[in-house]
Design an enzyme around this catalytic site. Structure first.
Site, short mmCIF file in Angstrom:
data_model
loop_
_atom_site.label_atom_id
_atom_site.label_comp_id
_atom_site.label_asym_id
_atom_site.label_seq_id
_atom_site.Cartn_x
_atom_site.Cartn_y
_atom_site.Cartn_z
N CYS A 148 36.17 71.85 -30.32
CA CYS A 148 35.63 72.15 -31.66
C CYS A 148 34.31 72.90 -31.55
CB CYS A 148 35.46 70.87 -32.47
SG CYS A 148 34.07 69.84 -31.96
N CYS A 173 31.18 70.82 -30.41
CA CYS A 173 31.18 70.48 -28.98
C CYS A 173 30.87 71.71 -28.14
CB CYS A 173 32.51 69.87 -28.57
SG CYS A 173 32.68 68.11 -28.99
N CYS A 229 39.78 68.06 -31.76
CA CYS A 229 39.01 68.50 -30.60
C CYS A 229 39.41 67.71 -29.36
CB CYS A 229 37.52 68.33 -30.87
SG CYS A 229 36.45 68.73 -29.46
N CYS A 236 35.66 65.60 -28.31
CA CYS A 236 35.12 64.52 -29.16
C CYS A 236 36.20 63.76 -29.91
CB CYS A 236 34.08 65.08 -30.12
SG CYS A 236 34.77 66.12 -31.46
N ASP A 253 12.97 10.49 -33.81
CA ASP A 253 14.25 9.79 -33.81
C ASP A 253 14.73 9.59 -35.25
OD1 ASP A 253 14.27 9.64 -31.08
OD2 ASP A 253 13.37 7.64 -31.00
#
Length: 533
Positions: free
Chosen positions: A21, A24, A113, A116, A348
């Site tokens: 793509c 990228c 793509c 990615c 306690d």
């Protein structure tokens, strides 16, 4: 596209033709302009094509005048396989030619793509941003900023490595190099694109230090087996973990990729990566607010109320506890998922806590509401106090995580004051106990009491009784006021615990003694700050 230069042209063409793509491609061309990544996807594709077209015309002119220029074209044919041209059986796959690239470029505009897997395509669009924001708004959190986190499929790292090797080889033909660290990281590019959109839609800024986190978990089932060859090549990198469903975590895959040799990687994984049929899927969109901390002091007036839920072998012994009586109201007001209770010591079940009370703090995990005024906190304190006659709280306030440390600092060096009602088997007179008032800094050796041995390690602990003040009642009863080192077992100091605490009141009086009632009168910890309630 001013950020790209002539040396990027072969890389742009190569990646477009292999199904990568535009965003990228910018990453692998080391483009650091955040604004450029935010351009619409179709515009980026158009710009890349225009970039190739313009530079193609220039190259055609230059090439006619050069006898032997550096190779700037993808070779159309390979008559021999060289070590740098490895495909998936140890060789790089054949790439479509530049001249036949028009069809490839058109297809790449719509294909998922191959690097990615659609993260920088579909998931950067307005529809996905709106989907995330709808999730955030429906969760009804209070926040003034956000931090955005992304969990990516581990196989993306494998595809990134394959693409880097491909680009590195092409740049080597130009006499250039490309380090892995020079590539813009996928997460970084994604956040460049998504942050402004989320910020505009949510109406608050993105801030890396924000306590409110919006997270997205991506998965890509189609390619989830692509990491498996690494387990064979680098078995030491993949070890089962109790809280992990798969050994193929992102960090384990990255570790294996750093270890595996390039030639071994290329024998097992296609370079360039194949184009997938499907986009990633957003498995989860989650919100989480950082914890809020509330502190105060509590008084306990019941002799039948534990500090924390009393459960033995899965069976609840008493219906409530100090922790629950306080936290249920905080949980409701802060709309938190859960809580963690801590205090400066504990009493306690049959011991009362009087005076200014015992300091406590509650961590409220993932609260939806985080902003409270001083008046609202005062109202919340009143609500807690009105809900039960067994406890009361004071000085209720919001504090920081670091401030809670002051409650625990030097805990054993702090002092506590007690009042004990004591019985003796032999008759006593006032003068028989008067000498106790003169004892100062009495050192005790306390072996872990039998009653707590199931939850505390066996040890002998040195503790100090700083002062004692006796108050005669009758022949068999007297009250003893003690100021002691924190962590002293008072009951055992009275009756001796079958000789496990030495000395003790019984041995000092030379008779059998036992404790009937015990009250904590003060816990001398100067925290949290006193409020004007």
């Amino acid at each position: 596209m001013s950020s790209l230069t002539e040396k990027d042209r072969p890389i742009v063409q190569l990646l477009l033709n292999t199904g990568t793509c535009p965003r990228c491609i910018l990453r692998f061309c080391c483009v650091g302009s955040q604004t450029l990544y935010r351009h619409p996807y179709k515009d980026l594709m158009k710009d890349l094509k225009e970039f190739l077209k313009n530079n193609q015309e220039k190259e055609d002119t230059v090439c006619s005048d050069v006898v032997d220029p550096p190779c700037k074209r993808i070779r159309l044919e390979h008559t021999e396989e060289g070590p740098g041209d490895l495909n998936h059986n140890g060789a790089l796959q054949q790439i479509p030619s530049v001249n036949d690239g028009n069809t490839a470029m058109e297809d790449s505009a719509v294909k998922v793509c191959n690097v990615c897997l659609g993260i920088l395509q579909e998931f950067c669009e307005v529809d996905f941003v709106k989907k995330v924001c709808q999730k955030v708004n429906s969760a009804d959190y209070q926040f003034t900023s956000f931090v955005f986190s992304v969990s990516l499929p581990p196989q993306l790292s494998v595809r990134e490595r394959a693409t880097w090797l491909l680009v590195k080889q092409e740049m080597g033909k130009l006499g250039l190099s490309l380090a892995k660290d020079d590539i813009v990281q996928l997460k970084e590019a994604y956040k460049w694109i998504i942050h402004p959109q989320l910020s505009e839609e949510l109406g608050v800024p993105a801030d890396g230090k924000s306590l409110f986190e919006v997270s997205v978990v991506f998965a890509h089932p189609e390619t989830e087996d692509e990491c498996r060859f690494l387990a064979t090549a680098c078995p030491d990198c993949f070890k089962p973990a109790k809280n992990k469903q798969s050994v193929f975590t992102r960090m384990a895959v990255i570790k294996a990729l750093e270890k595996i040799k390039e030639e071994d990687f290329l024998k097992h994984f296609p370079c360039p990566p194949s184009s997938p049929k499907n986009l990633c899927v957003a498995l989860e969109i989650q919100c989480n607010n950082g914890a809020v901390f509330v502190a105060g002091r509590y008084n306990k007036y019941s002799r039948n109320l534990p500090q924390t839920p009393w459960i033995i072998d899965g069976e609840r012994k008493l219906e409530s506890s100090v922790e629950e009586l306080i936290s249920e109201h905080l949980m409701a007001e802060f709309k938190a998922d859960s809580f963690n209770f801590s205090s400066s010591g504990r009493e306690d079940v049959d011991v009362r806590t009087l005076g200014n009370g015992r300091p406590f703090a509650i961590e409220l995990v993932n609260p939806r509401r985080i902003r409270f005024t001083a008046e609202e906190m005062k109202g919340l304190q009143q609500t807690i106090n009105n809900s039960s006659d067994k406890i009361q709280v004071r000085d209720l306030q919001l504090v920081t995580r670091s401030a809670i440390g002051r409650m625990k600092e030097g805990e054993e060096e702090k002092t506590k004051t007690y009042s004990a009602l004591i019985w003796t088997d032999k008759a006593i007179q006032k003068e028989d106990i008067a000498f106790l008032d003169d004892i100062k800094e009495l050192k005790l050796d306390q072996k872990t009491p039998l009653r707590v041995l199931h939850r505390r390690p066996l040890a002998v602990r040195c503790r100090i009784i700083h002062t004692m003040q006796s108050e005669y009642i009758d022949e068999h009863h007297f009250r003893l006021h003690l100021k002691t080192q924190a962590g002293t077992y008072i009951k055992e100091f009275v009756h001796g615990d079958f000789g496990r605490t030495k000395p003790n009141i019984g041995s000092l009086l030379n008779r059998t003694a036992d404790i009937l009632e015990l009250d904590v009168e003060s816990v001398d910890v100067d925290w949290p700050p006193t409020l004007d309630n």
